[in-house]
Write an enzyme that holds these catalytic residues in place. Structure first.
Site, short mmCIF file in Angstrom:
data_model
loop_
_atom_site.label_atom_id
_atom_site.label_comp_id
_atom_site.label_asym_id
_atom_site.label_seq_id
_atom_site.Cartn_x
_atom_site.Cartn_y
_atom_site.Cartn_z
N SER A 185 0.84 -1.19 0.00
CA SER A 185 0.00 0.00 0.00
C SER A 185 0.88 1.25 0.00
O SER A 185 1.68 1.45 -0.91
CB SER A 185 -0.96 -0.04 1.19
N GLU A 298 -9.34 -5.70 -4.11
CA GLU A 298 -8.77 -4.71 -3.19
C GLU A 298 -9.84 -3.87 -2.51
O GLU A 298 -9.79 -3.61 -1.31
CB GLU A 298 -7.82 -3.78 -3.98
N HIS A 425 -7.75 -5.78 0.12
CA HIS A 425 -6.51 -5.07 0.39
C HIS A 425 -5.89 -5.54 1.69
O HIS A 425 -6.59 -5.76 2.69
CB HIS A 425 -6.80 -3.57 0.47
#
Length: 502
Positions: A185, A298, A425
């Site tokens: 990320s 995600e 995610h």
């Protein structure tokens, strides 16, 4: 049992368990407080004697994630001023010259720390890698844009940590010329900037980007959060004025201004900015090998727990498409390939491809070798194939090409049963670190260990040899899909949708 290593600042005492020596909370730069607050990182002061490195060091000031994300992504607060610290896990004894991996955590540039059990580096050390994890300044202190302070201070912290690794890692059995940086990320976004920063050149030879594409913004846009915070605080938008504000008050206002932003929904947040120093406006192509990829769903981390996926109606979807000027043909394509999907799921899939998977694919495309190898003829390879089947193809089928930095692409597809998160995610992190017991908030209690074995092994292999175990990116667009019970190479998955954004 304790063990001692010598750094340039002084000796540190670590702890040995199960053949792994861990040194925690080692300062790589001076505490960024007092006169150093909002400044570039300064060298750590040396010490006399042996310094205990038995507990995690202080974490960067931050507020926890808002509910309900706080139930899925915990926040650990270790008090203290010396937040510019790192941790080292290394195999006990043996010769030096081991490959090194440096982990940069995610958290939207405003959350996260290396103290999370999820990031324990023991499995990497068990498998012959020296693992380093880095804390850096977050939020307005690390990435707020001011006229009277250096930009990208959190990125400067990461560069200072990489320099510490270069200067000291041999004392822990690592090879300073064999460093791989990896992150997820915001950590991956940071690494993408590091690969092109002149200040980080020569500090690492490989990089892994997990669910984070290259992303920078102009200084004016990057300063939005500071301007909004200054208005709330009633002070000028300067580092001098912000330094005079109580830290608790500063964090409260920061949470008010940016706490609700997320990568898919937008809103004011913190960004890496183009400053023509650390982050050049026209960067040269990176020369490091890259492993990059994303999780299949995600968006579900932000859309599902909050109920967003349920609240988005057909009308909301149409308005969102108008707002982002999405061509009608793109919307029709996503609808047609997901006939049973809810409007919120369609919007989430489109946002994931537009903001994350698409940019990562374009990065991989930009690195294709200047002389593209001749691909095997159509039909010689099925659209899905195991890695072993692909490796069995003769290299002669691809022709020859000059040496160039290599690129490998993956997708993580295993679906978590927790809260219907799916392949959301951050889900892959526990598999990469082989720390599934510490990731049960996201994975549940029955996550497949064989998948963790495979993914962890691929990351170790890439850091060690430059080859994670499948074909590098080419015109055939091979993607290693990690799933359970079967993982394997898929060629050009959902390519029509991804190309629709070009």
């Amino acid at each position: 049992m304790h063990t001692i290593a010598s750094t340039r600042q002084g000796k540190v005492r670590g702890r040995v368990r199960n053949g792994v020596a861990a040194y925690l909370g080692i300062p790589y730069a001076a505490p960024p407080f007092g006169d150093r607050r909002f400044g570039a990182p300064a060298p750590a002061e040396p010490w006399e004697g042996v310094r205990d490195a038995l507990e995690f060091g202080p974490t960067a000031p931050q507020r926890p994630y808002r509910s309900p994300l706080d139930q899925l992504i915990p926040t650990l607060d270790v008090p203290g001023d010396g937040c510019l610290n790192l941790n080292v896990w290394t195999p006990e004894g043996g010769d030096g010259g081991r490959p090194v991996m440096v982990w940069i955590h995610g958290g939207s540039l405003r959350n996260g720390s290396t103290a999370l059990p999820l990031y324990d580096g023991s499995a990497f050390a068990r498998d012959g890698v020296v693992l380093v994890s880095v804390n850096y300044r977050l939020g307005v202190e690390g990435f707020g844009v001011f006229p009277d302070a250096p930009d990208n201070r959190g990125l400067l912290d990461q560069i200072a940590a990489l320099r510490w690794v270069r200067d000291n890692i041999a004392a822990f059995g690592g090879d300073p010329d064999h460093v791989t940086v990896f992150g997820e990320s915001a950590g991956a976004i940071s690494i993408a900037a590091l690969t092109t920063s002149p200040h980080a050149q020569g500090q690492f030879r490989r990089a892994i980007l997990q669910s984070g594409p290259p992303h920078t913004v102009p200084r004016g846009e990057g300063a939005r959060a500071v301007r909004s915070m200054a208005k709330e605080l009633g002070v000028p938008a300067t580092a001098e004025a912000f330094a005079a504000v109580d830290r608790g008050r500063l964090l409260d206002v920061q949470d008010t201004v940016v706490g609700g932003a997320d990568p898919t929904g937008g809103g004011p947040g913190f960004h890496i900015v183009v400053d023509d120093d650390v982050v050049p406006a026209d960067p040269a192509p990176t020369s490091v090998d890259l492993l990059l990829g994303a999780n299949r769903e995600e968006y579900r981390l932000w859309f599902v727990p909050t109920g967003t996926v349920e609240r988005i109606s057909g009308l909301t979807l149409r308005l969102a498409l108008l707002k982002f000027r999405t061509p009608g043909r793109v919307a029709r394509l996503y609808r047609a390939s997901r006939p049973g999907a809810r409007p919120g799921e369609i919007l989430g899939e489109m946002a994931t491809d537009m903001l994350l998977r698409g940019p990562l694919n374009r990065l991989a495309d930009s690195r294709l070798r200047a002389s593209t190898p001749q691909a095997p003829s159509a039909g010689s390879i099925p659209e899905t194939a195991s890695a072993a089947a692909f490796d069995a193809i003769s290299p002669d089928a691809f022709g020859s090409a000059p040496q160039a930095p290599r690129t490998f692409v993956y997708e993580f597809a295993w679906r978590s049963p927790v809260m219907d998160l799916g392949a959301c995610h951050a889900l892959e992190i526990g598999f990469v670190f082989d720390t599934l017991r510490s990731s049960e908030e996201l994975t549940g209690t029955d996550a497949p260990q064989p998948l963790a074995d495979a993914m962890h092994r691929a990351w170790v292999s890439f850091a060690t040899t430059g080859d994670p175990g499948w074909a590098e990116w080419s015109a055939r667009r091979p993607v290693m899909v990690f799933d359970d019970p079967d993982s394997g190479v898929v060629f050009a998955p959902r390519d029509e949708e991804l190309r629709a954004w070009l």
